[in-house]
Design an enzyme around this catalytic site. Structure first.
Site, mmCIF file in Angstrom:
data_model
loop_
_atom_site.group_PDB
_atom_site.id
_atom_site.type_symbol
_atom_site.label_atom_id
_atom_site.label_comp_id
_atom_site.label_asym_id
_atom_site.label_seq_id
_atom_site.Cartn_x
_atom_site.Cartn_y
_atom_site.Cartn_z
ATOM 1 N N GLY A 24 -25.619 -21.521 2.070
ATOM 2 C CA GLY A 24 -26.073 -20.215 2.582
ATOM 3 C C GLY A 24 -25.397 -19.091 1.830
ATOM 4 N N GLY B 6 -22.095 -15.751 3.699
ATOM 5 C CA GLY B 6 -22.039 -16.592 2.512
ATOM 6 C C GLY B 6 -21.788 -15.766 1.255
ATOM 7 N N SER C 75 -21.485 -19.225 16.473
ATOM 8 C CA SER C 75 -21.792 -17.815 16.794
ATOM 9 C C SER C 75 -21.203 -17.495 18.162
ATOM 10 C CB SER C 75 -23.311 -17.634 16.819
ATOM 11 O OG SER C 75 -23.638 -16.386 17.387
ATOM 12 N N SER C 76 -20.857 -16.211 18.354
ATOM 13 C CA SER C 76 -20.265 -15.852 19.654
ATOM 14 C C SER C 76 -21.297 -15.947 20.788
ATOM 15 C CB SER C 76 -19.641 -14.451 19.599
ATOM 16 O OG SER C 76 -20.606 -13.498 19.248
ATOM 17 N N CYS C 77 -22.611 -16.074 20.417
ATOM 18 C CA CYS C 77 -23.601 -16.253 21.485
ATOM 19 C C CYS C 77 -23.593 -17.682 22.033
ATOM 20 C CB CYS C 77 -24.998 -15.849 21.023
ATOM 21 S SG CYS C 77 -25.623 -16.826 19.658
ATOM 22 N N TYR D 156 -31.524 -20.022 19.860
ATOM 23 C CA TYR D 156 -30.607 -19.942 18.709
ATOM 24 C C TYR D 156 -29.198 -20.371 19.125
ATOM 25 C CZ TYR D 156 -27.685 -17.778 15.089
ATOM 26 O OH TYR D 156 -26.758 -17.554 14.103
ATOM 27 N N LYS E 116 -26.923 -23.444 17.665
ATOM 28 C CA LYS E 116 -25.578 -23.278 17.092
ATOM 29 C C LYS E 116 -24.559 -24.105 17.872
ATOM 30 C CE LYS E 116 -24.746 -20.878 13.990
ATOM 31 N NZ LYS E 116 -24.871 -21.147 12.532
ATOM 32 N N PRO F 278 -17.512 -16.766 14.825
ATOM 33 C CA PRO F 278 -17.282 -15.376 14.415
ATOM 34 C C PRO F 278 -17.773 -14.360 15.438
ATOM 35 C CG PRO F 278 -18.937 -16.444 12.996
ATOM 36 C CD PRO F 278 -18.660 -17.373 14.143
ATOM 37 N N HIS G 154 -29.601 -7.011 13.279
ATOM 38 C CA HIS G 154 -28.561 -6.789 14.292
ATOM 39 C C HIS G 154 -28.340 -5.285 14.494
ATOM 40 C CE1 HIS G 154 -27.511 -11.009 13.151
ATOM 41 N NE2 HIS G 154 -27.439 -11.082 14.466
ATOM 42 N N ARG H 44 -32.395 3.275 11.170
ATOM 43 C CA ARG H 44 -33.202 4.254 11.922
ATOM 44 C C ARG H 44 -32.534 5.633 11.924
ATOM 45 N NH1 ARG H 44 -33.614 0.399 15.800
ATOM 46 N NH2 ARG H 44 -32.985 1.792 17.481
ATOM 47 N N TRP I 211 -31.458 1.065 21.768
ATOM 48 C CA TRP I 211 -31.985 0.101 22.746
ATOM 49 C C TRP I 211 -30.967 -0.186 23.838
ATOM 50 C CZ3 TRP I 211 -33.635 -4.122 18.692
ATOM 51 C CH2 TRP I 211 -34.589 -3.560 17.834
ATOM 52 N N ARG J 155 -19.477 -5.203 22.413
ATOM 53 C CA ARG J 155 -19.509 -6.206 21.346
ATOM 54 C C ARG J 155 -18.262 -6.098 20.492
ATOM 55 N NH1 ARG J 155 -22.959 -7.613 24.083
ATOM 56 N NH2 ARG J 155 -25.155 -8.070 23.646
ATOM 57 N N ASP K 41 -30.484 -5.517 27.061
ATOM 58 C CA ASP K 41 -29.068 -5.328 26.724
ATOM 59 C C ASP K 41 -28.461 -6.593 26.104
ATOM 60 O OD1 ASP K 41 -28.428 -2.728 27.355
ATOM 61 O OD2 ASP K 41 -27.797 -3.186 29.419
HETATM 62 O O1 GFB Z 1 -26.850 -6.829 17.423
HETATM 63 P P1 GFB Z 1 -27.700 -7.258 18.512
HETATM 64 O O2 GFB Z 1 -29.153 -7.406 18.232
HETATM 65 O O3 GFB Z 1 -27.131 -8.589 19.003
HETATM 66 O O4 GFB Z 1 -27.591 -6.198 19.739
HETATM 67 P P2 GFB Z 1 -26.498 -9.347 20.242
HETATM 68 C C1 GFB Z 1 -26.376 -5.821 20.284
HETATM 69 C C2 GFB Z 1 -26.597 -4.787 21.362
HETATM 70 O O5 GFB Z 1 -27.011 -3.554 20.747
HETATM 71 C C3 GFB Z 1 -27.649 -5.091 22.420
HETATM 72 C C4 GFB Z 1 -28.142 -3.023 21.434
HETATM 73 O O6 GFB Z 1 -27.185 -4.629 23.669
HETATM 74 C C5 GFB Z 1 -28.850 -4.268 21.958
HETATM 75 O O7 GFB Z 1 -29.735 -3.921 23.011
HETATM 76 N N1 GFB Z 1 -28.926 -2.202 20.499
HETATM 77 C C6 GFB Z 1 -29.076 -0.862 20.578
HETATM 78 C C7 GFB Z 1 -29.590 -2.620 19.409
HETATM 79 N N2 GFB Z 1 -29.861 -0.407 19.593
HETATM 80 C C8 GFB Z 1 -30.174 -1.481 18.840
HETATM 81 C C9 GFB Z 1 -30.943 -1.628 17.649
HETATM 82 O O8 GFB Z 1 -31.484 -0.689 17.082
HETATM 83 N N3 GFB Z 1 -31.039 -2.899 17.145
HETATM 84 C C10 GFB Z 1 -30.457 -3.970 17.745
HETATM 85 N N4 GFB Z 1 -30.585 -5.177 17.194
HETATM 86 N N5 GFB Z 1 -29.724 -3.850 18.886
HETATM 87 C C11 GFB Z 1 -27.405 -11.284 18.796
HETATM 88 C C12 GFB Z 1 -28.005 -12.585 19.161
HETATM 89 O O9 GFB Z 1 -27.050 -10.782 20.017
HETATM 90 O O10 GFB Z 1 -26.241 -11.329 18.009
HETATM 91 C C13 GFB Z 1 -27.837 -13.630 18.161
HETATM 92 O O11 GFB Z 1 -29.328 -12.366 19.593
HETATM 93 C C14 GFB Z 1 -26.487 -13.656 17.475
HETATM 94 O O12 GFB Z 1 -28.082 -14.867 18.771
HETATM 95 C C15 GFB Z 1 -26.053 -12.294 17.049
HETATM 96 O O13 GFB Z 1 -25.519 -14.179 18.308
HETATM 97 C C16 GFB Z 1 -24.622 -12.267 16.531
HETATM 98 O O14 GFB Z 1 -25.017 -9.328 20.123
HETATM 99 O O15 GFB Z 1 -27.026 -8.892 21.556
#
Ligand code: GFB
Length: 318
Positions: free
Chosen positions: A11, A17, A109-111, A138, A142, A165, A181, A189, A204, A211, A271
């Protein structure tokens, strides 16, 4: 002449990677196989993987491969993310075992931690409750990889290690405004809104979730650190910078980008997990410290993102 360890970063084009490859290129005590820029064997093809291991004979392997995405990608493409991660992990572990790899580090993954987990999350909290529904397929894939690594250790006596991580970010990330992410998608944006002088940007969710983030280069250092430490626990959290709320992060991102409009939180968007803070006590006790704080990491990431946008603009003009 001292021996350079042959290392395979599976990767090598993922965020983590690629950061690992950058680090390893500066090290005389490692030889990357395949050499940087050369094609990687397909991890979906056990025969191709077998031929690669027989010919390249890696001694160390870091498994940083497999598709991932933000919360929206997980909701939309759970089957694909889980399927691909399950297949490549199964193929890679078995090739590594059959070809006598000395040491392997698998990045989970931390999820993988339960949705309502004790905070900060300790390795002993794994399997203690249901997963977060938005990323369950996912996370389950993992987690299957984590269980598989431990089973390989027990059954075959191999040195397979697992790193969990924090949410990684940095130069080279995927900046898709919809599926990436939170850091890259919100940065993209905000940058568009800055350029268009838009009055508001939607963030969102409620902004309440928390986090923990880790800069990709620090994560690469942490991976090499745990790979090189003989007394490293078999499963270890990789982070150490503490957590922030999404609201605080959004403000920090707006400041980094230079966007002065309003941030509007859209609570109709998910969330995800309420909090993901890692207990990195074991990593810190071994002596590791992440070098980059969140603000510095965001600035470096934004510089890289701007340079990519400028390169695209220049190619359109030329
Ligand atoms: O980074 P993210 O998608 O991952 O979202 P997760 C983290 C938080 O940010 C959530 C909020 O509460 C989202 O609702 N958020 C706010 C946003 N605005 C945005 C935006 O514009 N984009 C995104 N993406 N989020 C993922 C997992 O979880 O993280 C995977 O779905 C994996 O499985 C990865 O573990 C590391 O931390 O929620």
């Amino acid at each position: 002449m001292s021996h350079a360890t042959r290392i395979f970063v599976a990767g090598s084009s993922t965020l983590i990677g690629a950061a690992l490859v950058r680090r390893l290129q500066d090290r005389d005590d490692y030889t990357l196989v395949p050499e940087p820029g050369a094609a990687e064997p397909s991890l979906f093809d056990p025969a191709a993987l077998d031929a690669f291991f027989a010919q390249a004979r890696p001694e160390y392997v870091v498994h940083a491969a497999g598709p991932s995405g933000g919360i929206a990608a997980n909701v939309r493409r759970g089957a694909e993310l889980a399927h691909d991660n399950l297949l490549i992990t199964a193929h890679l572990f078995d090739a590594a075992r059959r070809h006598g790899v000395e040491r392997l580090l698998y990045l989970a993954s931390s999820c993988c931690y339960p949705r309502e987990c004790h905070q900060p999350m300790r390795v002993e909290d794994l399997w203690s409750g249901p997963l977060e529904p938005t990323n369950e397929p996912y996370a389950a894939a993992k987690l299957a990889g984590l269980a598989l690594a431990q089973a390989y250790r027990r059954q075959y006596g191999v040195d397979f290690r697992v790193g969990i991580p924090a949410n990684a970010f940095g130069p080279g990330d995927d900046f898709d405004p919809a599926e990436a992410h939170v850091i890259p998608s919100l940065m993209a944006r905000l940058e568009t809104a800055r350029q268009n002088s838009d009055p508001a940007v939607t963030v969102w969710g409620t902004g309440q979730p928390r986090r923990e983030f880790v800069f990709a280069d620090d994560l690469a250092d942490a991976c090499l650190f745990v790979l090189e430490h003989l007394d490293c626990p078999e499963v270890i959290n990789l982070g150490g910078g503490g957590d922030v709320s999404i609201g605080e992060l959004a403000r920090l991102l707006a400041e980094t980008v230079g966007y002065h409009g309003r941030l509007e939180f859209d609570a109709s968007k998910p969330d995800g997990m309420p909090r993901k803070a890692l207990d990195c006590g074991p990593l810190l006790a071994l002596g590791f410290r992440p070098a980059t704080d969140l603000s510095a990491g965001l600035r470096a990431t934004y510089r890289w993102y701007r340079s990519q946008l400028e390169a695209v603009e220049t190619s359109h003009v030329a």
